[in-house]
Enzyme design. Structure first.
Site, mmCIF file in Angstrom:
data_model
loop_
_atom_site.group_PDB
_atom_site.id
_atom_site.type_symbol
_atom_site.label_atom_id
_atom_site.label_comp_id
_atom_site.label_asym_id
_atom_site.label_seq_id
_atom_site.Cartn_x
_atom_site.Cartn_y
_atom_site.Cartn_z
ATOM 1 N N ARG A 92 -10.277 -12.063 1.538
ATOM 2 C CA ARG A 92 -11.214 -12.548 0.826
ATOM 3 C C ARG A 92 -10.096 -14.190 1.164
ATOM 4 N NH1 ARG A 92 -11.589 -9.505 -4.377
ATOM 5 N NH2 ARG A 92 -11.101 -7.772 -2.922
ATOM 6 N N LYS B 95 0.760 -1.222 0.028
ATOM 7 C CA LYS B 95 -0.027 0.160 -0.032
ATOM 8 C C LYS B 95 0.559 1.325 -0.094
ATOM 9 C CE LYS B 95 -4.106 -1.864 2.580
ATOM 10 N NZ LYS B 95 -5.233 -2.058 1.767
HETATM 11 N N1 BES Z 1 -8.432 -3.905 4.102
HETATM 12 C C1 BES Z 1 -9.027 -3.869 3.059
HETATM 13 C C2 BES Z 1 -9.858 -2.816 2.231
HETATM 14 C C3 BES Z 1 -9.392 -1.555 3.350
HETATM 15 C C4 BES Z 1 -9.273 -0.604 2.412
HETATM 16 C C5 BES Z 1 -10.818 -1.030 4.267
HETATM 17 C C6 BES Z 1 -9.395 1.263 2.784
HETATM 18 C C7 BES Z 1 -10.958 0.445 5.272
HETATM 19 C C8 BES Z 1 -9.978 1.066 4.591
HETATM 20 C C9 BES Z 1 -8.294 -4.896 1.709
HETATM 21 O O1 BES Z 1 -7.255 -5.412 2.661
HETATM 22 C C10 BES Z 1 -7.214 -4.265 0.706
HETATM 23 O O2 BES Z 1 -6.793 -4.465 0.637
HETATM 24 N N2 BES Z 1 -8.398 -4.314 -0.369
HETATM 25 C C11 BES Z 1 -8.109 -3.966 -2.134
HETATM 26 C C12 BES Z 1 -8.316 -5.049 -2.495
HETATM 27 C C13 BES Z 1 -8.038 -4.708 -4.073
HETATM 28 C C14 BES Z 1 -6.613 -5.175 -4.248
HETATM 29 C C15 BES Z 1 -8.473 -5.654 -5.314
HETATM 30 C C16 BES Z 1 -8.962 -1.906 -1.914
HETATM 31 O O3 BES Z 1 -10.035 -2.024 -1.848
HETATM 32 O O4 BES Z 1 -8.011 -1.200 -2.948
HETATM 33 MN MN MN Z 2 -5.422 -5.984 1.459
#
Ligand code: BES
Ligand code: MN
Ligand code: ZN
Length: 497
Positions: free
Chosen positions: A349, A275
């Site tokens: 997931r 990230k």
């Molecule tokens: N934990 C995150 C989702 C999230 C992001 C929750 C910001 C709250 C605030 C999750 O694990 C994630 O990183 N999801 C990605 C999925 C993508 C790679 C398909 C996302 O939402 O960008």
């Molecule tokens: Mn994630």
């Protein structure tokens, strides 16, 4: 915060702070009028100068009053009477609770349940007022001790006796403890709140409550079970994963349980698909689904619900590492399906896939998973609602209704088969991302493949689980919704406590 009731006349109640609510408009009636005459018309004087707060959530603390047993009066605005619904009431009580916490009062007498709330009876108002006051009294203190002159917590809040208030307040205490448990866990830093820590908390809870059992799986057992999707995420971290199961057996032996499954990513760096640096610290809240599951189990045990309930938590940390899983990897999940990893940041997931398969073996009546799963959910619904996804219309209705009743709202997104093709892969049964369109739904589609044959719903709490902005803080959502749902399935509030 302890709740009590009293038969004393309002003006005679000895307390640090009397809390009253006023809707928009002029004049005073009911308890407000009674207090006003006891204190020599102070409220009427202020009302004439339009100095009383009446807009929703505005507050005014009045000191140095004579003629009543209370040392202060806290007036809170309730807004327009016709707009005073469950959520508006909850917000107004929280505003009052915040002002109470900022004062130096340690006791209060609450008259807010006198307010007329659309579609809500007095049981609900007393219960919700208790839950919301306890919520507002929360101050994080695990790693930052309050200054010596900081306002203290409110020790006791009394309510007028009668109309079942005692019972509603004892229910409120149990739910508030569950919400508090979830917030405590969510707010803890990720170097303290690790998978092992979550497991320890579950063990402590099981030791505290008769009828609550705990089972914890570590690496070796997970490997034996073939939980490769969960382990793929975990492999990059020195903080080893745990699969935690809290079982409440308040129902008959053999009655199929209701199951909750929580995403417990104690920190989500994104892994190799790392990230950006900004706001990464917020990913300590990525165990919000686990916090809600554990918090709901705390409330279930305190309420001694007459039903069987399972709370399953998949606890892992998602880190980049020489051993970490990578984009392109194909992983065989516990149910035998293969997953092509396109993004290691779609880790929630992955862990839920195996946790859902495992939970299915417990033969639950219904399974609901809770997860801070997608940023797309925050784009879609913001912070006001959790997203419900399920192919079962009846279950969707149960969870939407529970959200409405508890002022912890949920909103449905479709889980139509049409979206499934976005996660097709040439190299595996599916890939773990579905592209930009409908990111929350394709995540739900992915999970659906691990809940086949189960009566199942997915709840994305990415926007609801914590309050963004200053200060960042866990909300304990959706413990309120979950407990309401469970209680309803157990036969309603009259069947409890
Ligand atoms: N934990 C995150 C989702 C999230 C992001 C929750 C910001 C709250 C605030 C999750 O694990 C994630 O990183 N999801 C990605 C999925 C993508 C790679 C398909 C996302 O939402 O960008
Ligand atoms: Mn994630
Ligand atoms: Zn995540």
């Amino acid at each position: 915060m302890q709740f009590t009731t009293t038969d004393a006349a309002t003006s005679a109640v000895e307390t640090d702070c009397l809390i009253i609510g006023l809707p928009e408009g002029n004049g005073l009636d009911g308890a407000a009028a009674e207090i006003d005459s006891a204190i020599g018309g102070v409220l009427t004087q202020l009302d004439k100068g339009s100095e009383l707060p009446r807009k929703a959530g505005k507050t005014l603390m009045l000191h140095a009053l004579t003629g009543i047993g209370a040392r202060r009066i806290l007036v809170v605005g309730l807004g327009k009477a016709e707009k005073l619904d469950a959520v508006a009431f909850d917000k107004a009580v929280k505003a009052a609770g915040k002002a109470l916490r900022q004062s130096h009062a340690t006791s209060a007498h609450c008259l807010l349940a006198d307010a007329k709330v659309t579609d809500r009876d007095s049981d609900w108002k007393v219960r919700q007022a208790g839950i919301a006051l306890a919520y507002a009294d929360y101050v994080y203190s695990a790693t930052k001790k309050p200054k010596d002159d900081a306002p203290p917590a409110t020790d006791t809040v009394s309510f007028p006796a009668g109309k079942g208030a005692e019972q509603q307040l004892s229910l409120a205490s149990a739910i508030a403890a569950g919400v508090q448990r979830a917030r405590d866990l969510a707010d803890l830093p990720p170097n303290i709140c690790t998978p092992a820590y979550l497991a320890e908390i579950a063990e402590t809870m099981a030791a505290e409550h008769d009828g609550l059992e705990v089972e914890i799986l570590e690496d070796e057992e997970m490997e034996k079970l073939g939980m490769n999707a969960l382990l793929a995420v975990a492999v990059g971290s020195a903080n080893r994963p745990r699969l935690i199961r809290l079982s409440w057996s308040g129902g008959k032996d053999g009655d199929a349980p209701l199951a909750m499954v929580g995403k417990g990513v104690t920190f989500d760096t994104g892994g190799i698909s790392i990230k950006p640096r900004d706001l990464m610290e917020q990913m300590k809240f990525d165990m919000g689904g686990a916090a809600a599951t554990i918090g709901a189990m705390e409330a279930v045990a305190r309420l001694k619900l007459p039903m069987n309930v399972e709370g399953v938590v998949a606890a892992v940390e998602n880190m980049p590492d020489g051993k970490a899983y990578r984009p392109g990897d194909v992983i065989t999940a516990m149910n035998g399906k293969t997953i092509e990893v396109h993004n290691t940041d779609a880790e929630g997931r992955m862990i839920l896939a195996d946790a859902l398969t495992w939970t299915g073996r417990l033969k639950p009546d219904t399974t609901v998973d809770l997860a801070t799963l997608t940023g797309a959910c925050v784009v879609a619904l913001g912070h006001h609602a959790s997203a419900v996804m399920t192919q079962n219309d009846e279950l969707a209705e149960e969870l939407l209704a529970a959200g409405q009743r508890s002022a912890d709202r949920t909103w449905r997104l479709p889980l139509w088969d049409d979206y499934q093709e976005q996660i097709e892969s040439p190299f595996a049964d599916m890939k773990n991302v579905g592209g930009m369109p409908a990111g929350s739904i394709t995540a739900g589609c992915f999970l659906s493949r691990f809940a086949e044959g189960q009566r199942w719903a997915h709840v994305d709490i990415a926007g609801a689980a914590w309050q963004w902005g200053k200060p960042e803080s866990g909300t304990g959502r959706p413990v309120g919704m979950l407990v309401d749902w469970l209680v309803n399935r157990a036969g309603g509030w009259n069947a409890v406590g």
